[in-house]
Design a protein around this motif. Sequence first.
Motif, PDB file in Angstrom:
ATOM      1  N   GLY A 199       0.822  -1.206   0.000  1.00 29.61           N
ATOM      2  CA  GLY A 199       0.000   0.000   0.000  1.00 29.61           C
ATOM      3  C   GLY A 199       0.855   1.254   0.000  1.00 29.61           C
TER       4      GLY A 199
ATOM      5  N   LEU B 274       4.841   8.839  -5.243  1.00 22.77           N
ATOM      6  CA  LEU B 274       3.641   9.480  -5.766  1.00 22.77           C
ATOM      7  C   LEU B 274       3.402  10.812  -5.069  1.00 22.77           C
ATOM      8  CD1 LEU B 274       1.471   6.283  -5.807  1.00 22.77           C
ATOM      9  CD2 LEU B 274       1.817   7.705  -7.816  1.00 22.77           C
TER      10      LEU B 274
ATOM     11  N   TYR C 117      -8.063  12.540  -2.735  1.00 23.69           N
ATOM     12  CA  TYR C 117      -6.749  12.932  -3.198  1.00 23.69           C
ATOM     13  C   TYR C 117      -6.614  12.598  -4.680  1.00 23.69           C
ATOM     14  CZ  TYR C 117      -5.266  13.107   1.748  1.00 23.69           C
ATOM     15  OH  TYR C 117      -5.143  13.384   3.080  1.00 23.69           O
TER      16      TYR C 117
ATOM     17  N   GLY D  90      -0.462  12.070  -8.946  1.00 22.11           N
ATOM     18  CA  GLY D  90       0.338  12.177 -10.152  1.00 22.11           C
ATOM     19  C   GLY D  90       0.623  10.802 -10.715  1.00 22.11           C
TER      20      GLY D  90
ATOM     21  N   GLY E 172     -14.911   9.983   5.245  1.00 29.87           N
ATOM     22  CA  GLY E 172     -15.100   9.534   3.877  1.00 29.87           C
ATOM     23  C   GLY E 172     -14.306   8.279   3.620  1.00 29.87           C
TER      24      GLY E 172
ATOM     25  N   PHE F  87     -12.736   6.112   0.311  1.00 28.52           N
ATOM     26  CA  PHE F  87     -12.470   6.240  -1.121  1.00 28.52           C
ATOM     27  C   PHE F  87     -12.059   4.907  -1.714  1.00 28.52           C
ATOM     28  CE2 PHE F  87     -12.619  10.713  -0.672  1.00 28.52           C
ATOM     29  CZ  PHE F  87     -11.916  11.056   0.455  1.00 28.52           C
TER      30      PHE F  87
ATOM     31  N   TYR G  58      -9.981   3.558  -5.191  1.00 25.78           N
ATOM     32  CA  TYR G  58      -9.147   3.936  -6.309  1.00 25.78           C
ATOM     33  C   TYR G  58      -8.814   2.689  -7.120  1.00 25.78           C
ATOM     34  CZ  TYR G  58      -8.051   8.438  -4.061  1.00 25.78           C
ATOM     35  OH  TYR G  58      -8.121   9.682  -3.488  1.00 25.78           O
TER      36      TYR G  58
ATOM     37  N   GLN H 139      -5.644   1.302  -9.555  1.00 24.96           N
ATOM     38  CA  GLN H 139      -4.264   1.588  -9.921  1.00 24.96           C
ATOM     39  C   GLN H 139      -3.775   0.557 -10.924  1.00 24.96           C
ATOM     40  OE1 GLN H 139      -1.277   1.524  -6.778  1.00 24.96           O
ATOM     41  NE2 GLN H 139       0.018   2.942  -7.904  1.00 24.96           N
TER      42      GLN H 139
ATOM     43  N   GLY I   2      -0.214   6.141 -11.239  1.00 22.07           N
ATOM     44  CA  GLY I   2      -0.793   6.606  -9.998  1.00 22.07           C
ATOM     45  C   GLY I   2      -2.227   6.127  -9.847  1.00 22.07           C
ATOM     46  N   PRO I   3      -2.730   6.051  -8.616  1.00 24.20           N
ATOM     47  CA  PRO I   3      -4.121   5.649  -8.392  1.00 24.20           C
ATOM     48  C   PRO I   3      -5.101   6.615  -9.060  1.00 24.20           C
ATOM     49  CG  PRO I   3      -2.861   5.567  -6.350  1.00 24.20           C
ATOM     50  CD  PRO I   3      -2.008   6.264  -7.352  1.00 24.20           C
TER      51      PRO I   3
ATOM     52  N   PHE J 255      -9.049   7.887  -9.129  1.00 25.59           N
ATOM     53  CA  PHE J 255     -10.231   7.966  -8.268  1.00 25.59           C
ATOM     54  C   PHE J 255     -11.429   7.241  -8.883  1.00 25.59           C
ATOM     55  CE2 PHE J 255     -13.198   9.729  -5.321  1.00 25.59           C
ATOM     56  CZ  PHE J 255     -14.332  10.048  -6.052  1.00 25.59           C
TER      57      PHE J 255
ATOM     58  N   THR K   7     -16.306   8.073  -3.786  1.00 28.16           N
ATOM     59  CA  THR K   7     -16.275   8.508  -2.394  1.00 28.16           C
ATOM     60  C   THR K   7     -17.579   8.096  -1.738  1.00 28.16           C
ATOM     61  OG1 THR K   7     -15.007  10.477  -3.004  1.00 28.16           O
ATOM     62  CG2 THR K   7     -15.957  10.412  -0.806  1.00 28.16           C
TER      63      THR K   7
ATOM     64  N   LEU L 263      -7.557  -0.003  -4.576  1.00 30.19           N
ATOM     65  CA  LEU L 263      -7.162   0.502  -3.268  1.00 30.19           C
ATOM     66  C   LEU L 263      -8.339   1.176  -2.596  1.00 30.19           C
ATOM     67  CD1 LEU L 263      -3.861   2.274  -4.382  1.00 30.19           C
ATOM     68  CD2 LEU L 263      -3.991   0.152  -3.082  1.00 30.19           C
TER      69      LEU L 263
ATOM     70  N   ILE M 236     -10.578   8.561   5.263  1.00 30.49           N
ATOM     71  CA  ILE M 236     -10.129   9.866   5.764  1.00 30.49           C
ATOM     72  C   ILE M 236     -10.792  10.120   7.108  1.00 30.49           C
ATOM     73  CG2 ILE M 236     -11.896  11.198   4.535  1.00 30.49           C
ATOM     74  CD1 ILE M 236      -9.595  13.254   3.955  1.00 30.49           C
TER      75      ILE M 236
ATOM     76  N   MET N 276      -6.778  13.154   7.658  1.00 33.97           N
ATOM     77  CA  MET N 276      -5.635  12.332   7.265  1.00 33.97           C
ATOM     78  C   MET N 276      -6.143  11.052   6.627  1.00 33.97           C
ATOM     79  SD  MET N 276      -3.187  14.262   7.841  1.00 33.97           S
ATOM     80  CE  MET N 276      -1.932  13.120   7.297  1.00 33.97           C
ATOM     81  N   LEU N 277      -5.493  10.671   5.536  1.00 30.73           N
ATOM     82  CA  LEU N 277      -5.913   9.527   4.733  1.00 30.73           C
ATOM     83  C   LEU N 277      -5.076   8.310   5.084  1.00 30.73           C
ATOM     84  CD1 LEU N 277      -7.976   9.205   2.372  1.00 30.73           C
ATOM     85  CD2 LEU N 277      -6.051   9.484   0.830  1.00 30.73           C
TER      86      LEU N 277
ATOM     87  N   PHE O 264      -4.450   4.328   3.785  1.00 27.83           N
ATOM     88  CA  PHE O 264      -4.707   3.396   2.698  1.00 27.83           C
ATOM     89  C   PHE O 264      -4.650   1.960   3.182  1.00 27.83           C
ATOM     90  CE2 PHE O 264      -4.952   5.439  -1.396  1.00 27.83           C
ATOM     91  CZ  PHE O 264      -4.505   6.716  -1.134  1.00 27.83           C
ATOM     92  N   GLY O 265      -5.445   1.111   2.529  1.00 26.31           N
ATOM     93  CA  GLY O 265      -5.295  -0.323   2.677  1.00 26.31           C
ATOM     94  C   GLY O 265      -4.187  -0.808   1.751  1.00 26.31           C
ATOM     95  N   GLY O 266      -3.851  -2.098   1.860  1.00 21.58           N
ATOM     96  CA  GLY O 266      -2.769  -2.661   1.071  1.00 21.58           C
ATOM     97  C   GLY O 266      -3.143  -2.971  -0.370  1.00 21.58           C
TER      98      GLY O 266
END
Lengths: 114, 109
Positions: free
Chosen positions: A43, A90, A103, A106, B32, B34, B36, B38, B43-44, B46, B49, B87, B91, B96-97, B99-101
Amino acid sequence: SQTIHQWPATLVQPVGSPLSLECTVEGTSNPNLYWYRQAAGRGLQLLFYSVGIGQISSEVPQNLSASRPQDRQFILSSKKLLLSDSGFYLCAWSDWGRSSYGYTFGSGTRLTVV
Amino acid sequence: EDQVTQSPEALRLQEGESSSLNCSYTVSGLRGLFWYRQDPGKGPEFLFTLYSAGEEKEKERLKATLTKKESFLHITAPKPEDSATYLCAAINAGNMLTFGGGTRLMVKP
């Protein structure tokens, strides 16, 4: 519309060499900016974030530093790279609270330290 | 400490075989959730949400749902082009966000 640019796309650097990765955002003002690192098959790990010019917060002690010299520019640096700095870096921006898109990332920089 | 856990780590499906990806979370003051997508070397991107339990969102063959403890990404009749890593991220009240793996999805024709 907002866009985020990150370069270079790939980079191979020797151990002990310096590093500078740049990220710029267009089409928005005063964004929150972030640097993440993603190890292979893993991750995303937050490295730094910035809520304004000159304001940098570090999430993880490491060999890297970040700077924000302009509102929409975010730079990731190192004075001397280590093998363990290899990874996929990233940049991301967010205006959470003004939009629902979380978010925006890039395209990433693949860094290999040899 | 906020935690986001995704399962399975990898999922192989035949084209047309529907399934679900799981994202369980423990977040202080969730604001929230999210999802994504990838692709390798990128990059991931979106997808969705979700803000509150019971909410659902759809996009083409994907539907995301949210409960108080987890979120699901349902993939209906997947195609090979749906192959990617998915992914999820949460938040918290401090914006602050986490992420999972990720779940690496492979759809075979």
